[in-house]
Design a protein around this motif. Structure first.
Motif, PDB file in Angstrom:
ATOM      1  N   ARG A  14       0.782  -1.324   0.027  1.00  0.00           N
ATOM      2  CA  ARG A  14       0.007  -0.103  -0.078  1.00  0.00           C
ATOM      3  C   ARG A  14       0.750   1.174   0.076  1.00  0.00           C
ATOM      4  O   ARG A  14       2.048   1.118   0.261  1.00  0.00           O
ATOM      5  CB  ARG A  14      -1.049  -0.115   1.218  1.00  0.00           C
ATOM      6  N   LYS A  15       0.261   2.351  -0.424  1.00  0.00           N
ATOM      7  CA  LYS A  15       1.038   3.634  -0.425  1.00  0.00           C
ATOM      8  C   LYS A  15       1.576   3.697   0.992  1.00  0.00           C
ATOM      9  O   LYS A  15       0.695   3.864   2.228  1.00  0.00           O
ATOM     10  CB  LYS A  15       0.272   4.777  -0.574  1.00  0.00           C
TER      11      LYS A  15
ATOM     12  N   GLY B 121       0.614  -3.263   4.059  1.00  0.00           N
ATOM     13  CA  GLY B 121      -0.689  -3.234   4.869  1.00  0.00           C
ATOM     14  C   GLY B 121      -1.228  -4.870   5.367  1.00  0.00           C
ATOM     15  O   GLY B 121      -0.567  -5.629   4.630  1.00  0.00           O
TER      16      GLY B 121
END
Length: 471
Positions: free
Chosen positions: A327-328, A332
């Motif tokens: 994830r950015k 995650g």
């Protein structure tokens, strides 16, 4: 079958009982086995691991706590048929005689009762259910031995330890991946609890436990055997999975693996027999898989399941029901697809159209499963998953309610009560569409609204998830 001397052993029964003094424990616990204070005989220069360890196990306070733990855990009966609620009266009558047998080395544990449960990935997991009495004794042993062994267990071991949890293991794994260790050596031990080498395990226990009477008692539990269909079978290997002592013995054995990985400087997370080791490249992972397999099979005499073990990306593997994703800003945590499928199977069982339970009973049972599932998987990012599951659960519940309105007249009356006009109510009450198809119809969405389902007790995964995450 009732608990009797026929299946336990031939013994003289104390007529005086084994009562606790009033005021020592809460009044609800009066009558729990009374054990005299630990004898000072057998001390080895103050070493608590030496000759007086058995007396510490049989100390009244320790046994009282063990009894409370077994009672709170409930659990099924063993081979003797005695339920947990029957344990206290039995101890009042036979407790002192049993205590004396243990002290004199004459106590013989009963075989465990074999129970098979389905595994999420297919196959069966074999559990061994000890008798209620043996569960209490095992719990008493565990309470004394845990403080001796646990402080020296690895910081990367999370299973069945005080103050540690699966959530912590998954978070630790996420940090390793985020630190650049983006390949995982996922080792699976084949039938671990059934293949533990008992001699190797007892040697490890004996490193810290010097009271030979305690070692003998643990060995007796390892060799107590398994009863299936009235036939008792004995084995020279394995630890019955299902008793309070098994998790501690498992950690004692696999702490050898932890120490080896720490010696090599690896990043890893272990929860019981589920171990994931994180490395920086596939090549390093393949080398490690080969060497660690040799260590497990030669040094610890365990068997690695080559079909289920793999070197792969962490987001392609399952760890304690979780997985990971990019994830950015980092890595995650997500709920693995198999965990979602398993949860849906449980919901289907509760919301079966033909299980004969009322809507209130179904909703109550469903709420319990939703709360437990969300609490466990709360570390994962599952806002979208929760919303999708909520929609699916509401549809299944509408289907169950519609089926309970089996007759046309009942459907018509209930639809009218829920605000539908007479014309649509007549038309819908006479429909021949299938239950599942009708459950997503606009008419039921207008009558059996989301708020209606909440009013009858349905818990939303999304709302529960928000509460847990914000707390």
């Amino acid at each position: 079958m009732r608990y009797s001397t026929d299946i336990q052993r031939k013994q003289k029964t104390s007529k005086e009982g084994w009562p606790a003094k009033a005021g020592v424990e809460p009044r609800s616990m009066q009558g729990v086995p009374s054990i005299s204070a630990a004898s000072k005989k057998g001390r080895n220069n103050g070493n608590e691991c030496a000759g007086n360890l058995l007396e510490k196990i049989l100390d009244r306070n320790n046994l009282n706590n063990a009894f409370k733990r077994v009672k709170s855990n409930r659990g099924s009966h063993g081979v003797d048929g005695m339920k947990v609620d029957e344990l206290l009266p039995f101890l009042k009558q036979n407790g002192e005689a049993i205590r004396q047998e243990i002290l004199e080395g004459r106590y013989t544990p009963q075989p465990v009762r074999r129970v098979e449960i389905d595994k999420p990935d297919g196959g069966k997991r074999q559990l061994g259910i000890p008798t209620a009495l043996d569960r209490m004794i095992q719990q008493a042993i565990t309470q004394v031995l845990s403080p001796i062994f646990d402080p020296e267990f690895s910081e990367s071991s999370f299973g069945f330890r005080p103050g540690r949890s699966a959530k912590q293991a998954v978070e630790a794994a996420r940090r390793h991946i985020e630190d650049g260790y983006k390949w995982v050596v996922d080792t699976d031990l084949a039938k671990y609890f059934d293949t533990v080498n008992q001699d190797k395990l007892m040697n490890l226990v004996a490193r810290k436990v010097k009271d030979k009477r305690v070692l003998k008692l643990i060995r007796l539990y390892l060799k107590s055997g398994v009863m299936l269909n009235g036939v008792v079978s004995y084995s020279e290997e394995g630890v019955p999975q299902g008793g309070p002592l098994s998790p501690l013995l498992s950690n004692i054995m696999l702490d050898e693996l932890d120490k080896e990985l720490e010696r090599r400087g690896h990043k890893f997370c272990r929860y019981a027999d589920d171990a994931n080791i994180y490395v920086r490249s596939k090549r390093a992972g393949e080398r490690l898989m080969k060497s660690i397999t040799q260590f497990l099979e030669v040094r610890l005499k365990l068997k690695v399941n080559e079909k289920k073990s793999a070197v792969d990306r962490p987001w392609k593997r399952k760890f304690l029901g979780f997985s990971f994703y990019n994830r950015k800003g980092g890595i995650g945590i997500r709920v693995h697809e198999k965990s979602i499928m398993k949860f849906k199977d449980k919901v289907r069982e509760v919301l079966s159209r033909s299980n004969g339970k009322s809507t209130e009973q179904k909703v109550k049972s469903l709420t319990s499963k939703i709360v437990g599932w969300v609490n466990y998987f709360s570390p994962a990012d599952m806002k979208k998953v929760a919303a999708t599951l909520d929609e699916w659960i509401r549809r299944r519940l509408r289907m169950c309610i519609w089926k309970q309105w089996r007759k046309v007249q009942t459907r018509f009356k209930n639809l009218i009560k829920l605000g539908l006009n007479k014309g649509l109510a007549i038309q819908f009450a006479n429909t021949r569409k299938g239950y599942w198809r009708i459950s997503s119809s606009p008419i039921l969405n207008r009558t059996l609204t989301n708020q209606y389902l909440v009013n009858i007790g349905l818990t939303s995964l999304s709302q529960r998830y928000s509460v847990v995450r914000s707390s």
